[in-house]
Design a protein around this motif. Structure first.
Motif, PDB file in Angstrom:
ATOM      1  N   GLU A   1      -3.103  26.738  -1.294  1.00  0.00           N
ATOM      2  CA  GLU A   1      -3.670  25.396  -1.482  1.00  0.00           C
ATOM      3  C   GLU A   1      -2.704  24.322  -0.962  1.00  0.00           C
ATOM      4  OE1 GLU A   1      -4.771  27.782  -5.267  1.00  0.00           O
ATOM      5  OE2 GLU A   1      -3.182  27.715  -3.758  1.00  0.00           O
TER       6      GLU A   1
ATOM      7  N   GLU B   1      -0.350  24.648   1.326  1.00  0.00           N
ATOM      8  CA  GLU B   1      -0.319  24.709   2.795  1.00  0.00           C
ATOM      9  C   GLU B   1      -1.544  24.020   3.391  1.00  0.00           C
ATOM     10  OE1 GLU B   1       1.835  26.553   5.201  1.00  0.00           O
ATOM     11  OE2 GLU B   1       3.234  26.190   3.574  1.00  0.00           O
ATOM     12  N   ARG B   2      -2.685  24.269   2.781  1.00  0.00           N
ATOM     13  CA  ARG B   2      -3.942  23.675   3.274  1.00  0.00           C
ATOM     14  C   ARG B   2      -3.871  22.151   3.270  1.00  0.00           C
ATOM     15  NH1 ARG B   2      -8.055  24.466  -1.122  1.00  0.00           N
ATOM     16  NH2 ARG B   2      -7.139  22.491  -1.838  1.00  0.00           N
ATOM     17  N   ASP B   3      -3.241  21.580   2.235  1.00  0.00           N
ATOM     18  CA  ASP B   3      -3.239  20.123   2.051  1.00  0.00           C
ATOM     19  C   ASP B   3      -1.945  19.461   2.514  1.00  0.00           C
ATOM     20  OD1 ASP B   3      -5.770  20.366   0.954  1.00  0.00           O
ATOM     21  OD2 ASP B   3      -5.034  20.511  -1.109  1.00  0.00           O
TER      22      ASP B   3
END
Length: 366
Positions: free
Chosen positions: A221, A223-225
């Protein structure tokens, strides 16, 4: 900015951070006023900054200073690693009991309510994609006072990430904590202001990313954001002409209170200038770049705008105090400030700790 940072600079940093917070907050009247020109007008009617006596009952500190003190007093215990994180978490829980008329943010209230200090992993809260606010950034300057040396970068980043995500697990939130702590360390190091943003992007953020991956908590999560914080900071450095760390700084032709309100909104995620983890330290740095050693100009830019004025002032004034001490600051702005003794005591403790060569400082919280 002559000579190294002394204990008096440390005290000025903590004290003026509280003063900037109290004045920028003005018991809620200015934090939630969305017009910088209107605030400047009210300031004039009060007789200007030199006429403000920041003391109770009219000028309390806000949640920013209460939680900054909680971080600082946790660090002053000298604990490290997971023991330190449980200590800070416990102090956040206590700090939230001192929030009457201080306007704490939802993420701080909610995050702290989920902390379980003393229990395994109890300093962590579940990932939440909405927790992008500036609540971590506004309370983390003291981490840079504790770990000011270049060789302590991993300790600084680790503590800033882990204490930041106690309430703001989204990287836009907790990387604000890294920025505030890092800029404070840079101020102690007397690094040129124009290099700070570049150092954040090139030095600290890679260390933070690697640390988060190593902890194995909410990695996917996070890394995604991750990208927004870095991209927006790169955008800001390009805007100001300091992407190379050199400058000269590029300013708009006209940059008074009304113009700043509009420009600060372009820094922001939701239109609430300084309300998030990336743009609270951004506005603080912008104010420092534009004010030099002029306290009134710093406050005009950092504390009297139509956004989250107490948080941006808390950060900016901490950095300014570290650079310039209390010279040129009207005594009434800080002499009877709420919690003055605690602020100065924690500053002295942080100075003493930062001047010791401690072994095993890194915060390993596996």
């Amino acid at each position: 900015m002559d000579g190294p940072a002394t204990v008096e600079h440390y005290k000025a940093a903590m004290l003026l951070s509280g003063a900037g917070d109290a004045i920028g907050y003005r018991n809620g009247l200015w934090e939630f006023n969305k017009s910088g020109p209107a605030i400047h007008q009210e300031l004039q009617e009060l007789g200007g900054l030199k006429n403000i006596r920041a003391e109770l009952p009219d000028w309390p500190v806000s949640d920013d200073t209460v939680l900054h003190l909680a971080t600082a007093e946790g660090l002053v215990t000298g604990k490290t690693g997971e023991e330190l994180l449980h200590e800070v978490a416990a102090r956040y829980v206590v700090g939230m009991e001192d929030m009457e008329d201080r306007a704490p943010g939802f993420s701080c209230i909610s995050g702290v309510s989920q902390l379980r200090p003393g229990k395994k992993g109890g300093y962590r809260v579940p990932y939440d994609a909405k927790r992008t606010g500036c609540g971590a950034a506004m309370r983390s300057m003291c981490i840079g006072l504790r770990y000011p040396k270049p060789k302590q970068l991993l300790s600084l980043v680790a503590v800033a990430v882990e204490t930041g995500r106690m309430t703001h697990p989204h990287p836009t939130g907790f990387l604000g904590s890294v920025a505030s702590a890092l800029f404070t360390a840079y101020a102690v190091q007397r690094r040129p202001l124009t290099t700070w943003g570049l150092g954040l992007i090139k030095e600290a953020l890679p260390v933070a990313q690697s640390f988060v991956q190593g902890q194995g908590f909410a990695v996917a999560e996070t890394e995604r954001d991750w990208g927004y914080f870095c991209d927006k900071w790169q955008w800001y450095l390009d805007l100001r002409g300091i992407a190379d760390g050199r400058g000269p700084v590029t300013w708009p032709a006209s940059y008074g209170p009304a113009e700043r309100d509009e420009v600060y909104k372009t820094f922001s995620l939701w239109g609430w200038a300084g309300g998030d983890g990336h743009d609270a330290p951004m506005i603080a740095l912008d104010a420092l770049l534009g004010s030099g050693s002029d306290w009134e100009e710093l406050m005009s830019r950092a504390a009297f705008h139509g956004g989250d004025s107490d948080s941006t002032a808390a950060i900016a004034c901490c950095l300014w105090g570290l650079l310039y001490g209390t010279q040129g600051v009207p005594e009434g702005n800080y002499s009877n400030l709420e919690y003055r003794k605690r602020l100065e005591r924690s500053a002295a403790g942080l100075f003493a700790l930062s001047h010791r060569n401690l072994v095993g400082e890194t915060c390993n919280s596996h």
